[in-house]
Write an enzyme that holds these catalytic residues in place. Structure first.
Site, short mmCIF file in Angstrom:
data_model
loop_
_atom_site.label_atom_id
_atom_site.label_comp_id
_atom_site.label_asym_id
_atom_site.label_seq_id
_atom_site.Cartn_x
_atom_site.Cartn_y
_atom_site.Cartn_z
N LYS A 109 79.41 -15.45 -30.48
CA LYS A 109 79.62 -15.37 -29.03
C LYS A 109 79.91 -16.80 -28.58
O LYS A 109 79.02 -17.66 -28.56
CB LYS A 109 78.38 -14.82 -28.34
N ASP A 161 80.56 -19.98 -26.39
CA ASP A 161 80.05 -20.39 -25.09
C ASP A 161 81.16 -21.09 -24.31
O ASP A 161 81.24 -22.32 -24.28
CB ASP A 161 78.84 -21.31 -25.28
N CYS A 184 59.30 -45.20 -2.41
CA CYS A 184 60.62 -45.04 -3.01
C CYS A 184 60.84 -46.11 -4.09
O CYS A 184 60.63 -47.30 -3.82
CB CYS A 184 61.70 -45.14 -1.93
N CYS A 203 63.90 -48.42 -2.43
CA CYS A 203 63.79 -49.22 -1.21
C CYS A 203 62.34 -49.45 -0.80
O CYS A 203 62.08 -50.12 0.19
CB CYS A 203 64.55 -48.56 -0.06
S1 IVH Z 1 83.68 -9.12 -26.13
C1 IVH Z 1 84.50 -5.67 -23.51
N1 IVH Z 1 83.48 -11.05 -27.87
O1 IVH Z 1 80.71 -13.22 -23.52
C2 IVH Z 1 84.33 -6.80 -24.41
N2 IVH Z 1 82.92 -11.52 -25.61
O2 IVH Z 1 78.46 -12.13 -21.95
C3 IVH Z 1 83.73 -7.94 -23.71
N3 IVH Z 1 82.26 -13.82 -25.21
O3 IVH Z 1 82.54 -12.00 -20.82
C4 IVH Z 1 83.75 -9.19 -24.39
N4 IVH Z 1 82.46 -14.53 -27.26
O4 IVH Z 1 83.37 -14.13 -21.98
C5 IVH Z 1 83.33 -10.69 -26.58
N5 IVH Z 1 83.35 -12.67 -29.50
C6 IVH Z 1 83.22 -12.32 -28.23
C7 IVH Z 1 82.80 -13.22 -27.24
C8 IVH Z 1 82.66 -12.77 -25.94
C9 IVH Z 1 82.16 -14.86 -26.03
C10 IVH Z 1 81.92 -13.85 -23.77
C11 IVH Z 1 82.93 -13.16 -22.87
C12 IVH Z 1 82.14 -12.14 -22.13
C13 IVH Z 1 80.76 -12.68 -22.23
C14 IVH Z 1 79.72 -11.60 -22.06
#
Ligand code: IVH
Length: 664
Positions: free
Chosen positions: A115, A117, A403, A406
């Site tokens: 996921k 960031d 402070c 100052c």
């Molecule tokens: S799938 C319907 N895959 O995480 C599918 N999201 O918390 C929705 N994100 O809005 C997203 N890596 O911005 C997907 N490998 C990944 C991701 C991912 C980051 C983000 C994305 C989403 C958010 C959700």
């Protein structure tokens, strides 16, 4: 029992609403991401289990997001959904059981991927060409950032697919290295540092100058194909996307069942530190597209995917010292100097302790060992203290009375817990205030770094915001200052000059009136159009404005009572600085909506505020009650007396779909 659940739901809603408000109005996150997500998940769970308590104003019904007036809005063809969260193996197994239940004995597998960031982006191609790049916005309406996205070299501008509509979704991000590089550069220039790569990527994507985007080397991992007709699995669609030249994350792995998923999660987690980019969890998706519709969706997320979120990392280290700093409103923040420790990828030597009560409540003492956590911010937070033998020998900490800059006596302004330096002569306050005035969301005066502000203040060229516009009177002295030179002075003066015509909300926000964030400044400016009319508002009138509230009302009213402030505004006027609200060029109009009066009623799929903001962005009026002046009633389910009255008066009644048809 049911009363208890209702109370719990209300308590969670209130918490999240407060956090959201603070985040959107004051750009402060009172809690870290994982606590926010956990609380939101708890609320979603209760609302799913007890739908009778789900209301359209619940924070679960809107996806947070703010809009910048400088970018065109774009309604997504398919809403950009979010993901529900899992925090442990149990949550993952519950998710798997849910899928099993939905699919009966049909076979399925999973696809597991990092996921990222960053920020989600939708890329639309038409007849092989990149046509538009849209941010997620609030999930339904995003912002058109095509010009900036075209600067991202890893996003193909042409693909080998000739369809007249081809959409992919992914995450725009900055690598850890790029982030470090940009921040060191900003540090050298005396500019404010980005808190993390995600904020830096967000700031970059919303840059008005595409050249800056080009220099910042954004990247994008693509993780979803919307035109999936020709594919049976997510995995095969990703392979095709990779073939088209999109960057597809190589760590994505297929897993046969939930135990396999857990194995992949462990393996990706182990690699987290070494990755060139930040990941904040792992996404698990059902691999077979055929199952998506039968598993289904909620209004916020697909039920065939889930995000496993990493817990915030916690480390123990020695607290070497506690020192206060003064912010632009005079607020005191206490900071911890720490024995450097590696935390979530970076070495940490300082942490925030917020205010005196925070330190006193946790009984923190200088010299003790403390636990620190990264809360999505550049400065981590001390969360607790270790009360060992050594601790008992350390002196109890006492708050500062004066402070640090100052030396004037610090004060508490009820009802706030913080201490404040209230001296108008406090140099730190003045400098921080000026820094805020020139910042991006305010006057956006490029090149006026805090280092320059300090220098100009020391030379007595600037003491308040009006003085910034008089800097041209000191041109020859500025050129002589070390490292300035004629060219950079010219650039600086021309960016000051071009900031003179900014719309009122930027200046109002920049004045740094306590509690007046971007949103309140915008609401006030849009409603009252000129600084003069805002100045004349009474506290009662201010507090009656929707979304303003008593705290902001009092603060605004108090600010305009101070003579020094009024004379500063008069000075701005005399220099022809714009003090009027100027609707952005992009403000939309629609023959059927602009200048019409709408009333909203019933249960809608999104919050009323969402529709109110949408209608206002088209120049409509939104009233509370139906009268003969009402043009439209936007009615959701279970509409009551307003619907009856509208029917009686012959007011046109529309539902959400009809509204979107009008807009589109
Ligand atoms: S799938 C319907 N895959 O995480 C599918 N999201 O918390 C929705 N994100 O809005 C997203 N890596 O911005 C997907 N490998 C990944 C991701 C991912 C980051 C983000 C994305 C989403 C958010 C959700």
């Amino acid at each position: 029992m049911s009363e208890k659940i209702k109370l719990k739901i209300n308590e969670l809603k209130q918490k999240i609403n407060e956090w959201n408000l603070s985040y959107y109005e004051q750009q402060i996150s009172p809690v870290d991401d994982s606590e926010f997500d956990k609380t939101l998940s708890e609320l979603i769970l209760l609302e799913t289990e007890f739908p009778q308590y789900l209301t359209s104003d619940s924070p679960t019904q809107k996806v947070g997001g703010s809009f910048d007036l400088n970018f065109n809005k774009y309604t997504h063809k398919t809403p950009m959904l979010s993901l529900s969260n899992a925090f442990n193996e149990d949550d993952l197994k519950t998710f798997d059981n849910q899928i099993k239940k939905e699919l009966g004995n049909k076979k399925y597998t999973y696809f597991v991927e990092p996921k990222i960031d960053g920020l989600s982006i939708s890329l639309i191609y038409k007849n092989t060409k990149l046509h538009k790049a849209i941010t997620r916005g609030d999930g339904v309406v995003g912002e058109d950032v095509s010009q900036n996205v075209k600067m991202i070299t890893s996003i193909p501008k042409t693909i080998a697919d000739n369809s007249d509509y081809f959409e992919v979704r992914g995450e725009v991000y900055l690598s850890k290295n790029e982030f470090e590089r940009i921040n060191s550069e900003r540090f050298r220039q005396g500019e404010k540092l980005f808190a993390n790569p995600r904020n830096a990527a967000a700031g970059t994507l919303r840059q008005l100058d595409s050249q800056i985007v080009k220099e910042r080397n954004l990247d994008a991992w693509i993780y979803f194909l919307m035109n999936k007709e020709n594919f049976t699995t997510h995995q095969s669609s990703l392979e095709a996307l990779s073939g088209f030249g999109f960057m597809v994350n190589p760590l994505g792995t297929q897993a046969n069942d939930i135990n396999g998923v857990i194995e992949v999660i462990k393996s990706i987690s182990n690699q987290r530190e070494d990755l060139e980019y930040e990941i904040d969890g792992i996404v698990i998706k059902v691999n077979e597209f055929d199952h998506y519709d039968s598993i289904g969706y909620t209004s916020k997320f697909p039920k065939w995917a889930i995000a496993y979120k990493f817990p915030a990392e916690i480390k123990t280290t020695k607290l070497l010292d506690i020192f206060p700093t003064i912010g632009r409103t005079g607020k005191v923040t206490y900071n911890a100097k720490l024995k450097p420790v590696k935390l979530a990828g970076t070495t940490v030597g300082a942490a925030t302790l917020h205010n005196a009560s925070f330190i006193i409540d946790r009984e923190v003492r200088i010299g003790s060992d403390v636990r620190v956590k990264k809360a999505g911010d550049i400065i981590p937070e001390v969360i607790s203290v270790i009360k060992d033998e050594k601790y008992e020998t350390l002196p109890v900490w006492v708050e500062s009375t004066n402070c640090p800059d100052c030396n004037s006596e610090l004060q508490r302004i009820e009802p706030e817990v913080d201490q404040f330096c209230v001296s108008d002569n406090c140099v730190r306050r003045i400098i921080r205030g000026l820094e805020h005035f020139v910042s991006r969301d305010a006057q956006n005066i490029e090149g006026l770094s805090i280092k320059l502000i300090e220098k100009f203040h020391e030379k007595k060229y600037v003491n308040n915001v009006a003085d910034i516009f008089k800097l041209s009177n000191h041109k020859s002295e500025l050129i002589k200052l070390d490292k300035m030179g004629e060219r950079s002075v010219d650039n600086l003066l021309s960016s000051i000059d071009s900031s003179k015509n900014k719309s009122l909300e930027k200046l109002l926000f920049g004045l740094g009136i306590r509690h007046v964030g971007k949103k309140s400044a915008f609401i006030l400016s849009k409603k009252y159009r000129t600084m003069d009319s805002i100045m004349l508002l009474s506290e009662i009138e201010l507090s009656e404005i929707r979304d303003i509230g008593p705290t902001v009302a009092k603060s605004v009213c108090d600010w305009f009572k101070v003579e020094k402030n009024i004379s500063m505004i008069n000075e701005l006027k005399s220099m022809n600085i714009n003090l009027e609200y100027k609707p952005a060029m992009e403000e939309k109009t629609n023959e059927q909506i602009t200048h019409r009066t709408f009333v909203i009623t019933g249960t809608l799929s999104k919050s009323r505020n969402y529709y109110k903001d949408l209608l206002i962005s088209y120049g409509a009026n939104v009233a509370n009650s139906v009268s003969k002046n009402t043009d439209y009633l936007l009615a959701g389910e279970e509409a009551g007396s307003k619907l009856d009255k509208a029917t009686k008066l012959g007011v046109r009644i529309i539902n959400e779909e009809e509204l979107f048809n009008i807009i589109n």
